[in-house]
Design a protein around this motif. Structure first.
Motif, mmCIF file in Angstrom:
data_model
loop_
_atom_site.group_PDB
_atom_site.id
_atom_site.type_symbol
_atom_site.label_atom_id
_atom_site.label_comp_id
_atom_site.label_asym_id
_atom_site.label_seq_id
_atom_site.Cartn_x
_atom_site.Cartn_y
_atom_site.Cartn_z
ATOM 1 N N GLU A 54 -7.486 4.587 -0.081
ATOM 2 C CA GLU A 54 -7.159 3.289 -0.677
ATOM 3 C C GLU A 54 -6.822 3.458 -2.156
ATOM 4 N N GLN A 55 -7.609 4.319 -2.829
ATOM 5 C CA GLN A 55 -7.331 4.561 -4.249
ATOM 6 C C GLN A 55 -5.974 5.242 -4.432
ATOM 7 N N ILE A 56 -5.665 6.213 -3.555
ATOM 8 C CA ILE A 56 -4.370 6.886 -3.675
ATOM 9 C C ILE A 56 -3.242 5.880 -3.456
ATOM 10 N N ALA A 57 -3.394 5.024 -2.433
ATOM 11 C CA ALA A 57 -2.366 4.025 -2.147
ATOM 12 C C ALA A 57 -2.171 3.091 -3.343
ATOM 13 N N ALA A 58 -3.303 2.711 -3.966
ATOM 14 C CA ALA A 58 -3.208 1.819 -5.124
ATOM 15 C C ALA A 58 -2.493 2.505 -6.282
ATOM 16 N N VAL A 59 -2.805 3.784 -6.496
ATOM 17 C CA VAL A 59 -2.155 4.543 -7.574
ATOM 18 C C VAL A 59 -0.649 4.623 -7.306
ATOM 19 N N VAL A 60 -0.293 4.929 -6.044
ATOM 20 C CA VAL A 60 1.118 5.072 -5.695
ATOM 21 C C VAL A 60 1.861 3.741 -5.887
ATOM 22 N N ARG A 61 1.186 2.637 -5.565
ATOM 23 C CA ARG A 61 1.840 1.329 -5.752
ATOM 24 C C ARG A 61 2.090 1.052 -7.227
ATOM 25 N N VAL A 62 1.138 1.441 -8.075
ATOM 26 C CA VAL A 62 1.355 1.267 -9.520
ATOM 27 C C VAL A 62 2.518 2.150 -9.974
ATOM 28 N N ALA A 169 -3.130 14.876 13.927
ATOM 29 C CA ALA A 169 -2.802 13.549 13.393
ATOM 30 C C ALA A 169 -3.029 13.553 11.894
ATOM 31 N N LEU A 170 -2.335 12.637 11.232
ATOM 32 C CA LEU A 170 -2.482 12.498 9.790
ATOM 33 C C LEU A 170 -2.569 11.030 9.430
ATOM 34 N N GLU A 171 -3.378 10.761 8.408
ATOM 35 C CA GLU A 171 -3.254 9.465 7.737
ATOM 36 C C GLU A 171 -2.549 9.810 6.433
ATOM 37 N N ILE A 172 -1.465 9.088 6.152
ATOM 38 C CA ILE A 172 -0.746 9.380 4.910
ATOM 39 C C ILE A 172 -0.560 8.107 4.079
ATOM 40 N N VAL A 173 -0.390 8.342 2.787
ATOM 41 C CA VAL A 173 0.075 7.265 1.921
ATOM 42 C C VAL A 173 1.561 7.504 1.736
ATOM 43 N N THR A 174 2.362 6.538 2.124
ATOM 44 C CA THR A 174 3.812 6.706 2.030
ATOM 45 C C THR A 174 4.244 6.596 0.569
ATOM 46 N N PRO A 175 5.450 7.068 0.256
ATOM 47 C CA PRO A 175 5.914 7.010 -1.141
ATOM 48 C C PRO A 175 5.955 5.597 -1.719
ATOM 49 N N ASP A 176 5.918 4.547 -0.877
ATOM 50 C CA ASP A 176 5.839 3.209 -1.481
ATOM 51 C C ASP A 176 4.433 2.618 -1.418
ATOM 52 N N GLY A 177 3.453 3.439 -1.004
ATOM 53 C CA GLY A 177 2.072 3.009 -1.153
ATOM 54 C C GLY A 177 1.427 2.381 0.066
ATOM 55 N N ASP A 178 2.024 2.539 1.229
ATOM 56 C CA ASP A 178 1.380 2.056 2.458
ATOM 57 C C ASP A 178 0.540 3.178 3.064
ATOM 58 N N ILE A 179 -0.527 2.758 3.754
ATOM 59 C CA ILE A 179 -1.310 3.758 4.482
ATOM 60 C C ILE A 179 -0.894 3.692 5.945
ATOM 61 N N VAL A 180 -0.359 4.805 6.479
ATOM 62 C CA VAL A 180 0.061 4.809 7.882
ATOM 63 C C VAL A 180 -0.489 6.039 8.584
ATOM 64 N N GLU A 181 -0.521 5.955 9.909
ATOM 65 C CA GLU A 181 -0.993 7.098 10.674
ATOM 66 C C GLU A 181 0.139 7.712 11.465
ATOM 67 N N LEU A 182 0.164 9.031 11.486
ATOM 68 C CA LEU A 182 1.142 9.766 12.284
ATOM 69 C C LEU A 182 0.345 10.616 13.256
ATOM 70 N N SER A 183 0.774 10.607 14.526
ATOM 71 C CA SER A 183 -0.009 11.367 15.497
ATOM 72 C C SER A 183 0.922 12.117 16.427
ATOM 73 N N ASP A 184 0.434 13.283 16.928
ATOM 74 C CA ASP A 184 1.294 14.051 17.835
ATOM 75 C C ASP A 184 1.441 13.357 19.179
ATOM 76 N N GLY A 185 0.601 12.340 19.409
ATOM 77 C CA GLY A 185 0.711 11.600 20.666
ATOM 78 C C GLY A 185 1.721 10.469 20.583
ATOM 79 N N ASP A 186 2.238 10.193 19.387
ATOM 80 C CA ASP A 186 3.164 9.066 19.232
ATOM 81 C C ASP A 186 4.450 9.309 20.012
ATOM 82 N N PRO A 187 4.886 8.314 20.778
ATOM 83 C CA PRO A 187 6.201 8.468 21.398
ATOM 84 C C PRO A 187 7.295 8.342 20.336
#
Lengths: 485, 416
Positions: A54-62, A169-187
């Motif tokens: 959450e802190q990383i996402a907030a920093v990225v949004r700033v 799987a990964l939880e990432i903070v995207t370059p615009d500050g969203d937190i999303v999950e990527l998984s190898d099970g995703d279609p």
């Protein structure tokens, strides 16, 4: 960008993370000016030490609000300058995020924060009979977040694969500050695959789900000493050609042995022009059979001494020399460049002979350490930085080694990444169209080019990275196959 | 500050996970690599800012990074030089200055330390009442009161202890300041063990401090003065080998020839300093080992393991005792936070590290903790006491060996 313009974002970060987690003092900032590759140095504008996604996402949004570029950094052990900071930007350091969140042995997975070291994962699951397979030589220091960014390998990747094969799987903070999950099970598209190895240009990993590998029933490690590299190379080709896939097959030349000897007194056989370390693992019967084959091949290729390790202490003694080799050359040379290139295994002897020629022509010593099984070379180009011109000559040798790799159908990096150091070689491997296509992928994630800009790509192109360098429309856009975001 | 030594660092980062402050805080400036970077900045002209000095002060000097470094960086030398530079250049705040003055005028002087034993002779009840109060006034004073062990009866050691049976060697013995004043039983046990193993033990009276405390805190001149006096004392005693049972003292004495110059460096070179465990392992056992049915957790003192490379010898000596089972403490290479005067000057960090160590010591489930350095003993004992419920007795390697050699069947431990 002047420091004035960084004052306001710095204050915002302090509100978000607390005073102690934001560094603006120049003396402190400078300790973050480089990673493991020290000849590129940039003092970061601001360093932040977040403790949650959450802190990383907030920093990225700033950062987005002020248009500030940001760079993620783990332990700062990278060898291609991938975590080189931006003077006009923010360095987001994950070294405080080092909790192992869960271990699920039944499903063979563990969830960890990005600042957890590679080895800490293995240590946490060893008693359960598992380990984390990719093993970069810096595994006791380097972080899993950095491993994901660089798609790190290691000695045992010949059999077990790279980071990309061990992250589920990964939880990432995207370059615009969203937190999303990527998984190898995703279609659909393999976004997880795209993210791993993207060198921080597609966002920041904040939670990593890794695959745990069952510890093998038997491990046997063998050290074979040869009179020269040629003989060692022959043995490697014969082993792989014979259908054996060792867990690892590593080679070091005389100069690398000298360095390791000086650093950790590994006591490799005296007079060896090359040593080969072959590790076999798996069911006991299979290992016993393979061991017989490998021993025979080594002897036939001219090995004058063979040492066998069956217990962890003996095995560690054999590996100690190899694992410390990079840093150990500090003992025999004031400065050095760690190169990373790949060639087809069969061309090893030829390429090594050419490297030797280059070394003599330029009066620059080159020590060779490499993952022989997959043709991944790590030439260590040694020089004295106090000697005028030596650094430049070393750079030339280092560059020419990469040319050799490309000429022989190989690659400019096996596992250290492109970062800032090799971006200028990318155009020797790829056409402008290739590179622009890669940029389109990047733009899909990071249209404003704020996430680790200036890495991987030789010249900034597309989506706002200093517009105007490229004239005309991208061919893919022109043909209607792609579009700008 | 030696730029050549600084430039040996190749910035690989292998030291990071070995550094206690990096383990605690995860910040580059408080890692060996970061501190070396700061040293370089200073050598290249950046003034010694309070921030910079703070990162040097926060270093425990545990030398775990020296063990971890594949490039052979002499961080031990570097931090000593840097601490001296900090003392020369950095103006400390008045309360910090006052505390340092007290410590450096007290600890290295056994006689003054002895006088301090009286006010420290506090019962558990008073201690519990006074510590929170001190904590409010000055955390360092609270740490000092918290750490001090209950005072045991003063012991006067003879000037010479004859070998039992046939004499195999003659050695000098360092009594130390803190060891001698707070843990006299350890010195007694050391002398007895050496004698039982066939050594004549020469114990010069009024030895004074070896200089370790001063050297590790940048008090260069005081350190040199103490070093010269120690050399002269043992020269007069006519011994060429000094056995030391305190890790911090031993590591400094082994460096005398490097710390001193000229004639004194030569004289230092003529005397051999050995740690007790190192010496006994080298000598080989002569006396009979009687059983001790105990599980023992062995604590690696940094100045033994990292500074002197002594890890296997104490473990071998302990394991050779029939009935004794040795347990390993996880994260054994990380400092307990004692680090000489560190727990007095940096009480918060020291406390965190002490708690971390106590937790891992207790997790072994051992009956006894063995620690070969008085500072560690006080630090870990205090940390375990803070936790309340569980307690574990602590003894020095010498005391365990003494108990086995004399066939006591149990180890008389250091009171917590």
């Amino acid at each position: 960008m002047s420091t004035m313009t960084l004052q306001e974002p710095a204050r915002r970060f302090e509100e978000l993370l607390g005073h102690g987690a934001v560094i603006t003092d120049p003396v402190r900032l400078r300790t973050y000016e480089c990673d493991g590759l020290t000849h590129h140095r940039v003092m970061p504008g601001i360093v932040v030490l977040p403790e949650s996604a959450e802190q990383i996402a907030a920093v990225v949004r700033v950062c987005n609000e002020y248009g500030l570029p940001f760079v993620a950094r783990g332990a700062g052990t990278g060898l291609s300058g991938g975590a080189l900071p931006r003077a006009d930007g923010v360095l987001i350091v994950t070294s405080k995020m080092r909790r192992i969140l869960s271990v699920d042995a039944a499903n063979r997975r563990a969830v960890v924060e990005p600042g957890v070291t590679n080895l800490a994962i293995t240590e946490a699951v060893r008693d359960l009979g598992y380990y984390y397979a990719p093993d970069p030589s810096s595994q006791q220091v380097c972080t899993i977040g950095g491993n994901v960014a660089e798609n790190s390998g290691g000695a045992h990747c010949l059999k077990y694969g790279f980071t990309v094969n061990h992250v589920l799987a990964l939880e990432i903070v995207t370059p615009d500050g969203d937190i999303v999950e990527l998984s190898d099970g995703d279609p659909g598209y393999d976004l997880l695959g795209a993210f791993i190895g993207s060198e921080g240009t597609l966002g920041i990993a904040t939670k990593v789900t890794v695959r745990l590998t069952r510890a093998p029933e038997t491990v046997t490690t063998l050290l074979a000493a040869f009179k020269d590299i040629e003989q060692g190379g022959q043995a490697v080709s014969a082993v792989i050609g014979g259908g054996i896939v060792p867990a690892a097959i590593e080679m070091m030349d005389a100069l690398a042995i000298e360095a390791a000897e000086a650093a950790v007194a590994c006591a490799y056989p005296e007079g060896a022009g090359a040593v080969l370390i072959v590790e076999l693992d798996g069911p006991a019967e299979e290992v016993a059979h393979q061991f017989g084959e490998v021993t025979r091949i080594c002897e036939e290729s001219g090995a004058f001494e063979l040492r066998i390790a069956d217990d962890p202490a003996e095995r560690a003694a054999i590996w100690r020399g190899r694992k410390s080799a990079f840093a150990a050359v500090g003992r025999i040379s004031p400065a050095y460049i760690v190169q990373d290139g790949v060639v087809p295994r069969t061309t090893l002897p030829e390429v090594l002979a050419s490297i030797d020629r280059l070394s003599r022509e330029h009066g620059i010593r080159v020590a060779n350490v490499f993952h022989a099984g997959d043709g991944n070379l790590h030439p260590l180009v040694l020089f004295d930085d106090a000697e005028p011109g030596a650094g430049e000559r070393a750079e030339i040798v280092s560059g020419k080694i990469l040319d050799l790799c490309i000429e022989h159908g190989g690659s400019i990096t096996g596992e250290h990444g492109v970062g800032v150091d090799k971006s200028r070689y990318m155009s020797r491997m790829f056409s402008d169209e290739d590179l622009d296509t890669m940029q389109l992928v990047r733009c899909a994630f990071d249209p404003r080019a704020l996430s680790n800009p200036g890495k991987i790509f030789p010249t900034p192109r597309l989506c706002g990275e200093v517009p105007g360098v490229r004239k005309g429309v991208h061919p893919l856009v022109e043909s209607g196959q792609a579009e700008h975001f | 500050m030696d730029l050549e030594l600084i430039n040996d660092c190749v910035h690989c980062g292998f030291c990071l996970p070995s550094c206690p402050t990096y383990v605690l805080w995860g910040e580059e400036m408080d890692s060996p690599r970061g501190r070396i970077h700061l040293m370089k900045q200073h050598v290249e002209g950046t003034p010694m800012t309070p921030e910079m000095a703070g990162h040097f002060d926060a270093c425990l000097g545990c030398m775990a990074c020296v063990t971890a470094c594949p490039s052979g960086v002499r961080y031990d030398r570097l931090i000593e030089q840097t601490r001296a530079e900090v003392e020369r250049e950095h103006v400390r705040k008045p309360d910090d200055r006052a505390l340092r003055a007290v410590v450096f005028q007290l600890f290295p002087y056994p006689r003054r330390l002895r006088a301090m034993r009286l006010p420290l002779r506090l019962s558990g009840g008073i201690r519990r009442k006074i510590i929170p109060r001190l904590e409010r006034i000055n955390p360092s004073l609270a740490a000092m009161a918290d750490l001090a062990p209950p005072v045991s009866a003063r012991v006067r050691l003879p000037h010479r202890v004859e070998a039992k049976g046939s004499r195999r060697a003659t050695v000098g013995m360092l009594t130390g300041c803190v060891q001698g004043e707070f843990f006299p039983q350890v010195n007694e046990a050391t002398a007895r063990v050496l004698a039982m193993e066939g050594c004549d033990v020469v114990i010069p009276p009024s030895q004074g401090c070896c200089g370790a405390l001063s050297l590790h805190s940048g008090q260069e001149e005081q350190a040199k003065r103490f070093a010269r006096r120690t050399i002269a004392t043992f020269e007069r005693a006519g011994v060429d080998t000094i056995v030391v049972n305190a890790a911090g003292c031993g590591s400094t004495m082994k460096d005398y020839a490097e710390i001193l110059e000229g004639e004194w460096a030569r004289r230092a070179g003529a005397i051999r300093t050995v740690d007790l465990a190192e010496y006994l392992a080298e000598l080989g056992p002569a006396a009979e080992r009687h059983p001790l049915p105990l599980t023992v957790a062995y604590h690696d003192a940094c100045h033994l393991a990292h500074a002197q490379g002594i890890r296997s010898q104490p473990r071998e000596l302990l394991s050779a005792i029939p009935g004794l089972e040795l347990k390993e403490i996880s994260e054994s290479a990380i400092c307990c936070g004692s680090a000489g005067t560190y727990n007095l000057f940096q009480p918060e960090a020291a406390r965190d590290l002490g708690d971390r160590k106590a937790e891992r010591v207790l997790a072994t489930g051992a009956d006894l903790l063995v620690s070969a350095n008085p500072g560690c003993t006080m630090q870990i004992t205090a940390a375990i006491r803070r936790r309340g419920a569980q307690e574990i007795p602590v003894a020095h390697t010498a005391q365990v060996l003494d108990a086995s050699l004399r066939g006591l069947g149990r180890v008389p431990t250091i009171p917590a």
